[in-house]
Design an enzyme around this catalytic site. Structure first.
Site, short mmCIF file in Angstrom:
data_model
loop_
_atom_site.label_atom_id
_atom_site.label_comp_id
_atom_site.label_asym_id
_atom_site.label_seq_id
_atom_site.Cartn_x
_atom_site.Cartn_y
_atom_site.Cartn_z
N SER A 1 0.84 -0.71 -0.33
CA SER A 1 -0.20 -0.14 0.13
C SER A 1 0.95 1.47 0.10
O SER A 1 0.27 2.42 0.29
CB SER A 1 -1.48 0.01 1.48
N HIS A 2 2.47 1.36 -0.13
CA HIS A 2 2.66 2.42 0.28
C HIS A 2 4.35 2.24 -0.98
O HIS A 2 5.17 2.49 -0.60
CB HIS A 2 3.53 2.41 2.07
N ARG B 1 2.06 3.92 -4.65
CA ARG B 1 2.02 5.58 -4.34
C ARG B 1 2.70 6.42 -5.47
O ARG B 1 2.35 7.97 -5.41
CB ARG B 1 2.71 5.91 -3.78
N HIS C 1 4.05 13.55 4.81
CA HIS C 1 4.17 12.00 4.65
C HIS C 1 3.05 11.55 3.96
O HIS C 1 2.18 11.28 4.30
CB HIS C 1 4.12 11.95 6.20
N ALA D 1 4.22 8.57 3.01
CA ALA D 1 4.84 7.12 3.16
C ALA D 1 4.07 5.44 4.04
O ALA D 1 3.35 6.34 5.30
CB ALA D 1 6.72 7.35 2.64
N LEU E 1 5.72 4.15 7.59
CA LEU E 1 6.17 4.65 8.44
C LEU E 1 6.75 4.04 9.69
O LEU E 1 8.68 4.11 9.94
CB LEU E 1 4.84 5.12 9.89
N ALA F 1 -1.69 1.81 11.06
CA ALA F 1 -2.64 2.95 11.14
C ALA F 1 -3.66 2.86 12.29
O ALA F 1 -3.75 1.87 12.39
CB ALA F 1 -3.20 3.01 9.71
N HIS G 1 -6.02 3.63 4.12
CA HIS G 1 -6.82 4.47 2.99
C HIS G 1 -5.99 4.00 2.00
O HIS G 1 -7.05 3.76 1.18
CB HIS G 1 -6.33 6.21 3.18
N ASP H 1 -5.05 0.84 1.26
CA ASP H 1 -5.77 -0.60 1.44
C ASP H 1 -6.80 -0.70 1.11
O ASP H 1 -7.35 -1.10 -0.33
CB ASP H 1 -5.33 -1.62 2.46
N PRO I 1 4.87 -8.65 14.08
CA PRO I 1 4.98 -8.29 13.42
C PRO I 1 6.14 -7.66 13.54
O PRO I 1 6.59 -7.72 13.82
CB PRO I 1 4.29 -7.14 14.63
N GLY I 2 6.50 -7.49 11.50
CA GLY I 2 7.25 -7.28 10.82
C GLY I 2 7.77 -8.41 10.18
O GLY I 2 9.14 -8.40 9.27
#
Ligand code: NDP
Ligand code: PYC
Length: 345
Positions: free
Chosen positions: A56-57, A61, A129, A131, A133, A189, A195, A197, A314-315
């Protein structure tokens, strides 16, 4: 196997290695009026997101960056002004430019302060911004530091209990070192869905899960187009996500001197997509804390989480995608690649 700079894997997919993608994106930014420094910083950021499967980023974009630059809404040549305001506080006026070059300009001072004072704050204002984070916090964890960042975006989220949108999608990202393995990083988010997605789902003609957003009449909807065309998103987790989103507005805008998500008006700049807001980073040197080595303690937490059956931190998904991209290249569909090349001309 290391990927060659470019190779076809199927008739509708091609792979690029990371450096080749960075170079292509850099050409696009330069072609659309950014300085060389800004082009390099944004290209590395966006290619890193694509490499890690943060779609999504990633290159998704790029058309938004280009239309924004062409609209005159953002200054792609801005030179950030860094102010050393206190032993643990750095301010940057991004000059209506992008937030990432502002962070890059302040980074060494911020780290120096975090190491000497034990904690330091970076307040970026007058910035855009657009992108993910996590790229802003993860590098600090590789240096043994703990980092937290928040950024606000554009009005599209209805606060819990309200009936009209006010907040942005307002992500929070956190990174901490650990003794054995990649840093612990999350980036989320505070809206039920980013947004970006929603735009991707609309493009693919997919429906969203329940509870993500409302239509223009404020009625729950699973249709992404109804959310994008006059509707709005909801915070994740009801009043809890809403409180975190409010906190992001306070820290990223009120505390930095940037705009709240509802405060800027881009209607005179058709094509503008990048929120003109602010960003806050807090960096902590855990070596100043009491007790055992922090990285050993975070490793122990991870060990215990795995011990109770957790499979995915996460990650983890990003890091395994990063390893795959290094081995096989970054796969882009042929049409996307052709569009990127056209934007670079
Ligand atoms: P996700 O909901 O996809 O993921 C949020 C976090 O949870 C990530 O760290 C992710 O790790 C982790 N995660 C996801 N699923 C699981 C699971 N099953 N088990 C454990 N961990 C999991 O992200 P969002 O949709 O909320 O945000 C997407 C991106 O949008 C973010 O990068 C954010 O910064 C960006 N954004 C940017 C804005 C801006 O103004 N610049 C505004 C809003 C969003 P992993 O990455 O490894 O999957
Ligand atoms: O995905 O919500 C989002 C977003 C807003 C600004 C940049 N990304």
């Amino acid at each position: 196997m290391t990927a060659s700079p470019e190779m076809a894997v199927s008739s509708n997919t091609q792979t690029l290695d990371f450096d080749a993608l960075v170079q292509l994106l850099e050409q696009i930014f330069l072609r659309h009026g950014t300085s060389a420094d800004v082009a390099k910083t944004l290209a590395l950021n966006c290619a890193g997101a694509e490499r890690d499967g943060a779609h999504s980023h990633g290159v998704f974009r790029i058309p938004g960056y280009v239309s924004t630059l062409n609209s005159g809404w953002v200054n792609g040549q801005a030179v950030p002004v860094v102010e050393d305001v206190a032993s643990g506080f750095v301010r940057v006026d991004a000059g209506n430019g992008f937030a990432q070059p502002a962070l890059a300009a302040a980074r060494s001072l911020l780290m120096e302060k975090a190491r000497s004072a034990g904690i330091a704050v970076l307040a970026i204002r007058n910035s855009h911004h657009f992108a993910a984070l996590w790229p802003d916090v993860e590098p600090f964890a590789y240096e043994g530091l703990v980092a937290l960042s928040v950024v606000n975006s554009m009005t599209c989220v209805v606060p819990h209990g309200a009936d009209r949108p006010l907040f942005g999608t307002n992500p929070i990202a956190f990174a901490a070192p650990r003794a054995d393995g990649e840093p612990i990083v999350f980036d989320l988010a505070t809206s039920a869905i980013a947004h970006g997605d929603v735009q991707i789902a609309a493009r693919k003609g997919e429906r969203l899960p329940e509870g993500m957003g409302v239509d223009s009449l404020g009625q729950p909807t699973q249709d992404p187009k109804a959310i994008l065309e006059g509707g709005a998103l909801l915070p994740f987790g009801g009043h809890k996500g809403s409180a975190l989103s409010m906190m992001v507005e306070l820290l990223a805008a009120a505390l930095t001197g940037g705009n709240f998500s509802f405060e800027f008006d881009w209607s005179n700049h058709p094509g503008a997509k990048t929120p003109w807001t602010g960003q806050l980073l807090i960096v902590i040197d855990p070596s100043k804390a009491a007790g055992q080595n922090f990285a050993e303690r975070s490793q122990e937490l991870v060990r215990q989480m795995h011990g109770v059956g957790l499979k995915r931190l996460p990650g983890d998904r990003r890091h395994s995608q990063r390893a795959k991209s290094a081995a096989q290249g970054i796969a882009l569909d042929t049409e996307t690649l052709a569009n990127l090349r056209a934007l670079a001309q």
